[in-house]
Enzyme design. Structure first.
Site, PDB file in Angstrom:
ATOM      1  N   ASP A  12      55.830   7.280  16.646  1.00  0.00           N
ATOM      2  CA  ASP A  12      56.234   7.526  15.269  1.00  0.00           C
ATOM      3  C   ASP A  12      55.131   8.376  14.643  1.00  0.00           C
ATOM      4  O   ASP A  12      53.998   8.412  15.135  1.00  0.00           O
ATOM      5  CB  ASP A  12      56.400   6.191  14.533  1.00  0.00           C
ATOM      6  CG  ASP A  12      56.765   6.371  13.079  1.00  0.00           C
ATOM      7  OD1 ASP A  12      57.620   7.225  12.781  1.00  0.00           O
ATOM      8  OD2 ASP A  12      56.189   5.662  12.231  1.00  0.00           O
ATOM      9  N   ASP A  14      54.472   9.012  10.705  1.00  0.00           N
ATOM     10  CA  ASP A  14      53.883   8.523   9.463  1.00  0.00           C
ATOM     11  C   ASP A  14      53.329   7.113   9.651  1.00  0.00           C
ATOM     12  O   ASP A  14      54.076   6.183   9.960  1.00  0.00           O
ATOM     13  CB  ASP A  14      54.929   8.522   8.342  1.00  0.00           C
ATOM     14  CG  ASP A  14      55.536   9.901   8.112  1.00  0.00           C
ATOM     15  OD1 ASP A  14      54.777  10.876   8.151  1.00  0.00           O
ATOM     16  OD2 ASP A  14      56.760   9.994   7.904  1.00  0.00           O
ATOM     17  N   GLY A  56      60.254   3.369   7.596  1.00  0.00           N
ATOM     18  CA  GLY A  56      60.757   3.717   8.922  1.00  0.00           C
ATOM     19  C   GLY A  56      62.215   4.131   8.984  1.00  0.00           C
ATOM     20  O   GLY A  56      62.685   4.578  10.030  1.00  0.00           O
ATOM     21  N   ARG A  59      65.908   8.695   5.211  1.00  0.00           N
ATOM     22  CA  ARG A  59      65.724   8.723   3.756  1.00  0.00           C
ATOM     23  C   ARG A  59      66.875   8.087   2.979  1.00  0.00           C
ATOM     24  O   ARG A  59      66.662   7.227   2.116  1.00  0.00           O
ATOM     25  CB  ARG A  59      65.530  10.175   3.313  1.00  0.00           C
ATOM     26  CG  ARG A  59      65.091  10.338   1.875  1.00  0.00           C
ATOM     27  CD  ARG A  59      65.093  11.804   1.496  1.00  0.00           C
ATOM     28  NE  ARG A  59      64.427  12.598   2.523  1.00  0.00           N
ATOM     29  CZ  ARG A  59      64.710  13.880   2.770  1.00  0.00           C
ATOM     30  NH1 ARG A  59      65.660  14.486   2.093  1.00  0.00           N
ATOM     31  NH2 ARG A  59      64.047  14.532   3.702  1.00  0.00           N
ATOM     32  N   ASN A 136      60.506  15.929   7.631  1.00  0.00           N
ATOM     33  CA  ASN A 136      59.341  16.784   7.446  1.00  0.00           C
ATOM     34  C   ASN A 136      58.363  16.702   8.619  1.00  0.00           C
ATOM     35  O   ASN A 136      57.231  17.180   8.508  1.00  0.00           O
ATOM     36  CB  ASN A 136      58.591  16.369   6.178  1.00  0.00           C
ATOM     37  CG  ASN A 136      59.441  16.486   4.934  1.00  0.00           C
ATOM     38  OD1 ASN A 136      59.853  17.578   4.561  1.00  0.00           O
ATOM     39  ND2 ASN A 136      59.723  15.369   4.293  1.00  0.00           N
ATOM     40  N   ASP A 192      54.553   1.709  13.421  1.00  0.00           N
ATOM     41  CA  ASP A 192      53.927   0.888  12.382  1.00  0.00           C
ATOM     42  C   ASP A 192      54.959   0.208  11.496  1.00  0.00           C
ATOM     43  O   ASP A 192      54.602  -0.624  10.663  1.00  0.00           O
ATOM     44  CB  ASP A 192      53.002   1.734  11.502  1.00  0.00           C
ATOM     45  CG  ASP A 192      53.772   2.704  10.614  1.00  0.00           C
ATOM     46  OD1 ASP A 192      53.479   2.768   9.408  1.00  0.00           O
ATOM     47  OD2 ASP A 192      54.657   3.400  11.134  1.00  0.00           O
TER      48      ASP A 192
END
Length: 240
Positions: A12, A14, A56, A59, A136, A192
């Site tokens: 992952d 972010d 996670g 959006r 992004n 995370d």
């Protein structure tokens, strides 16, 4: 852990490679609290809401999940909706605008421990991919100077184009392993977010590593992490 048991690492982005989870958190808080305030809702959006309903997820799924927690229903709208329109898509687009503004003004530096592990795995010849719900992802990797390490990126953009469900479904991780040409049993998932470790477990990957950036080691384990670390450099110390 013995990296000879695995051929690929699926990260992952972010909160694992870059601290952009913090930027996402700020952008979500700004958008949702402005929205709630405008509707006269007294109970604010909090970091706990982020970890429970948003973290996670793609959006629009995050928007939908949080609104449902407050018994608020909005039309779905369309991805072309203007930012801030009172639709699921409009709120999601506003959050993205806020995120891009913060990223552009402040930039992003990857976690040093994550850089160390990525470089070590690259030297070993381990295949690597980014699997992120964020549309992004490529821009963030480029800004962080890490994009050359990841020949495969399965972001929210690619998932949408391929019609893949987002995390906690395992499909995006499975697609990354397929593109790398590695059986899922020989791939390690790094996550995370609770939805991400759940996706890794649902996909029956060789190993699921939870990275605790605030959600809590117990919760990561409950949702499917085999191992939990605070920083990826710990895996170097363990003999990676």
């Amino acid at each position: 852990m013995d990296w000879n048991d695995y051929d690929a690492a699926l990260f992952d982005l972010d909160g694992v490679i870059t601290p952009t989870a913090e930027v996402h958190m700020r952008a979500w808080a700004q958008m949702f609290n402005d929205f709630l305030s405008a509707r006269g809702v007294a109970e604010p959006y909090t970091d706990a809401d982020y970890f429970t309903y948003v973290d996670g997820k793609p959006r629009y799924d995050g928007v939908r999940s949080f609104l449902a927690s407050r018994d608020i229903t909005l039309p779905e709208g369309d991805p072309s909706d203007p930012a801030g329109a009172e639709t699921v898509a409009g709120l999601g687009n506003l959050k993205n605008d806020d995120f891009e503004q913060i990223l552009q003004s402040e930039g992003v530096q990857p976690y040093p421990g994550s850089v160390q592990l990525v470089k070590e795995l690259a030297s070993r010849g381990t295949k690597m991919a980014i699997v992120s719900s964020s549309r992004n992802a490529a821009a963030v990797l480029d800004a962080a100077g890490m994009i050359d390490y990841f020949p495969v990126i399965v972001s929210g953009k690619e998932a949408g184009e391929l019609g893949l469900p987002g995390k906690p479904a395992p499909d995006t991780f499975l697609e990354a392993a397929r593109q790398l040409g590695v059986p899922k049993e020989r791939a390690v998932v790094f996550e995370d977010a609770l939805s991400g470790v759940a996706a890794g477990r649902a996909g029956d990957f060789g190993l699921v590593i939870g990275v605790d950036r605030g959600v809590g080691a117990d919760k990561l384990t409950e949702h499917g992490a085999d191992v939990v670390v605070d920083d990826l450099a710990e895996l170097l110390e363990a003999g990676a």
